[in-house]
Design a protein around this motif. Structure first.
Motif, short mmCIF file in Angstrom:
data_model
loop_
_atom_site.label_atom_id
_atom_site.label_comp_id
_atom_site.label_asym_id
_atom_site.label_seq_id
_atom_site.Cartn_x
_atom_site.Cartn_y
_atom_site.Cartn_z
N VAL A 33 -70.16 41.84 -57.46
CA VAL A 33 -68.97 41.35 -58.35
C VAL A 33 -69.59 41.43 -59.86
CG1 VAL A 33 -67.73 39.06 -58.87
CG2 VAL A 33 -68.04 39.90 -56.46
N LEU A 34 -70.53 40.99 -59.96
CA LEU A 34 -71.18 40.96 -61.28
C LEU A 34 -71.34 42.55 -61.88
CD1 LEU A 34 -73.83 38.49 -61.51
CD2 LEU A 34 -71.61 38.04 -61.85
N ILE A 35 -71.62 43.41 -60.98
CA ILE A 35 -71.79 44.74 -61.44
C ILE A 35 -70.44 45.40 -61.47
CG2 ILE A 35 -72.42 47.08 -60.54
CD1 ILE A 35 -74.72 45.36 -58.85
N GLY A 36 -69.42 45.10 -60.72
CA GLY A 36 -67.96 45.66 -60.86
C GLY A 36 -67.41 45.20 -62.47
N TRP A 37 -67.74 43.86 -62.93
CA TRP A 37 -67.17 43.43 -64.21
C TRP A 37 -67.94 44.15 -65.32
CZ3 TRP A 37 -63.12 40.08 -65.02
CH2 TRP A 37 -62.96 39.51 -66.13
N VAL A 54 -67.39 33.17 -61.28
CA VAL A 54 -66.37 32.35 -60.27
C VAL A 54 -66.24 33.27 -58.86
CG1 VAL A 54 -63.98 31.74 -59.80
CG2 VAL A 54 -64.93 31.08 -61.86
N LEU A 55 -66.12 34.33 -59.20
CA LEU A 55 -65.92 35.24 -57.92
C LEU A 55 -67.44 35.60 -57.46
CD1 LEU A 55 -63.22 38.10 -59.18
CD2 LEU A 55 -63.07 36.23 -57.63
N PHE A 56 -68.49 35.54 -58.11
CA PHE A 56 -69.93 35.68 -57.49
C PHE A 56 -70.17 34.30 -56.81
CE2 PHE A 56 -74.07 33.88 -57.93
CZ PHE A 56 -74.83 35.06 -57.68
N MET A 69 -65.92 26.95 -51.01
CA MET A 69 -65.40 28.32 -51.31
C MET A 69 -63.91 28.23 -51.55
SD MET A 69 -65.17 31.33 -48.63
CE MET A 69 -63.60 30.36 -47.73
N VAL A 70 -63.17 27.93 -50.98
CA VAL A 70 -61.87 27.91 -51.26
C VAL A 70 -61.58 27.36 -52.45
CG1 VAL A 70 -59.64 27.07 -50.42
CG2 VAL A 70 -61.13 28.05 -48.61
N LEU A 73 -60.16 30.29 -60.60
CA LEU A 73 -59.81 31.55 -61.76
C LEU A 73 -58.34 31.31 -62.18
CD1 LEU A 73 -60.38 35.09 -59.78
CD2 LEU A 73 -61.25 34.09 -61.60
N VAL A 74 -57.51 30.46 -61.42
CA VAL A 74 -56.19 30.15 -62.01
C VAL A 74 -56.03 29.39 -63.13
CG1 VAL A 74 -53.60 29.29 -61.64
CG2 VAL A 74 -55.12 30.55 -59.81
N PRO A 75 -56.77 28.15 -63.36
CA PRO A 75 -56.72 27.36 -64.35
C PRO A 75 -57.68 27.96 -65.46
CG PRO A 75 -58.10 26.32 -62.62
CD PRO A 75 -57.49 27.31 -62.12
N LEU A 76 -58.52 28.74 -65.30
CA LEU A 76 -59.33 29.30 -66.22
C LEU A 76 -58.54 30.62 -66.97
CD1 LEU A 76 -62.81 29.62 -64.46
CD2 LEU A 76 -62.16 28.05 -66.48
N GLY A 77 -57.38 30.72 -66.40
CA GLY A 77 -56.67 31.78 -67.12
C GLY A 77 -57.18 33.28 -66.72
N TYR A 78 -57.61 33.63 -65.59
CA TYR A 78 -57.72 34.87 -65.24
C TYR A 78 -57.17 35.31 -64.05
CZ TYR A 78 -62.35 34.49 -67.78
OH TYR A 78 -63.22 34.31 -68.82
N ALA A 79 -56.11 34.44 -63.39
CA ALA A 79 -55.37 34.89 -62.63
C ALA A 79 -54.03 34.15 -62.39
CB ALA A 79 -55.86 34.92 -61.21
#
Length: 325
Positions: free
Chosen positions: A181-185, A198-200, A250-251, A257-263
């Motif tokens: 995840v970190l590598i992709g970003w 977050v995704l990590f 996990m859930v 991601l949503v309240p942080l504004g990324y999704a």
């Protein structure tokens, strides 16, 4: 986390990297070139790497907020495959003693003799070196460092230190599986962000409830070689309770991601629906465990199979969300 109810491990295995008590059959006799190639490919554990790529590419779409450079995607995926493949080969080299005693790993190339330990060691180290240079020269050096760190963590921290010493091995060892995840970003942005973190964490809390149901099914294998996976040293009730706890975390983390504004709404909808189904399955497993159900009726593999579908759906939503939300 709740305390683990102890159950004895049947016997202890040899240390990492020590040869198995009985020499494996030499399958190389009469094997053709294609068979040898397939054996070396098998050392990389291609099916596991497929899952790693599922978590890498969607994050690149999110980081780009659109379609990332196709060449960059290809370079990142190839580098990720080489790095993870090197880690898996070195894992097989170190675990060849217990692999020879476990039914689920009895056909691995080192056990059958299709690949020698020296060949495996050289192959794994070569992939580690090539993948690091590949990332550094064709992607960026931050991604190269993250990939090398993931490889070393998996081989040294998980395989050599944690796996045979603690029932929480997969919890902390799973960090290596979070690194794509970190590598992709970082491959897209050259930096890290809270979205990547977050995704990590989603993958970090996903790994134990993903792997423990499988461990419940093959606990006898792990017990036979003295690897204290949680289902070996704890009752089904304890394991299922741990699964529920990690599942809820996990859930909840996935929704951050949503309240942080990324999704936006699309990702939120998929995360809620997929997460609700996961929690339903996790609680159902706990209910069966508390009722004393054992054997095939425990249906622990239902959650294992759903866990793969869940992470695929969630990260597919990560990739699609920038286009629809």
């Amino acid at each position: 986390m709740t305390a683990v109810e102890s159950r004895p491990v049947e016997q202890r295995s040899a240390g990492p990297g020590q040869p198995p008590p009985a020499g494996p059959g030499n399958a190389r006799a009469g094997a053709g070139f294609a068979d040898r190639v397939k054996a070396f490919v098998a050392l990389t554990k291609p099916r596991i790497i497929e899952l790693l790529l599922i978590t890498t590419i969607p994050v690149m779409f999110l980081a780009e907020q659109g379609v990332p450079n196709p060449w960059l995607v290809l370079a990142t995926c190839v580098g990720g495959y080489l790095s993870a493949g090197g880690a898996n080969a070195l894992n097989m080299y170190l675990d060849r003693d217990i692999d020879a005693l476990m039914s689920r790993t009895g056909n691995r190339p080192l056990v059958t003799g299709m690949v020698t330990p020296v060949e495996c060691l050289v192959f794994g180290i070569s992939l580690a070196a090539v993948s690091t240079l590949w990332f550094g020269l064709l992607v960026n050096w931050l991604s190269a460092g993250l990939a090398l760190g993931a490889l070393l963590f998996y081989v040294v921290v998980y395989t050599m230190i944690l796996k045979r010493r603690t029932s929480q091995n997969i919890v902390w060892g799973g960090i290596a599986g979070c690194m794509p995840v970190l590598i992709g970003w970082s491959s897209v942005t050259g930096s890290l962000s809270w979205a990547a973190v977050v995704l990590f964490l989603v993958i970090f809390f996903w790994t134990p409830p993903h792997y423990w149901p499988l461990s419940m099914r093959v606990r006898e294998d792990y017990a036979r070689v003295g690897v204290p996976m949680l289902p070996v040293v704890a009752t089904n009730t304890v394991v299922a309770r741990q699964i529920v706890i990690y599942s809820w975390v996990m859930v909840l983390v996935s929704l951050a991601l949503v309240p942080l504004g990324y999704a936006g709404w699309f990702y939120a909808t998929v995360a809620i629906l997929a997460g609700a189904w996961w929690l339903w399955e996790a609680h159902a497993l706990r209910a069966r465990a508390r009722a004393g159900v054992t054997g095939a009726k425990l249906k622990e593999m239902r959650l294992f199979h759903w866990s793969i579908t869940y992470v695929s759906l969630l990260f597919l939503a990560v990739a699609i969300d920038p286009f629809v939300s």
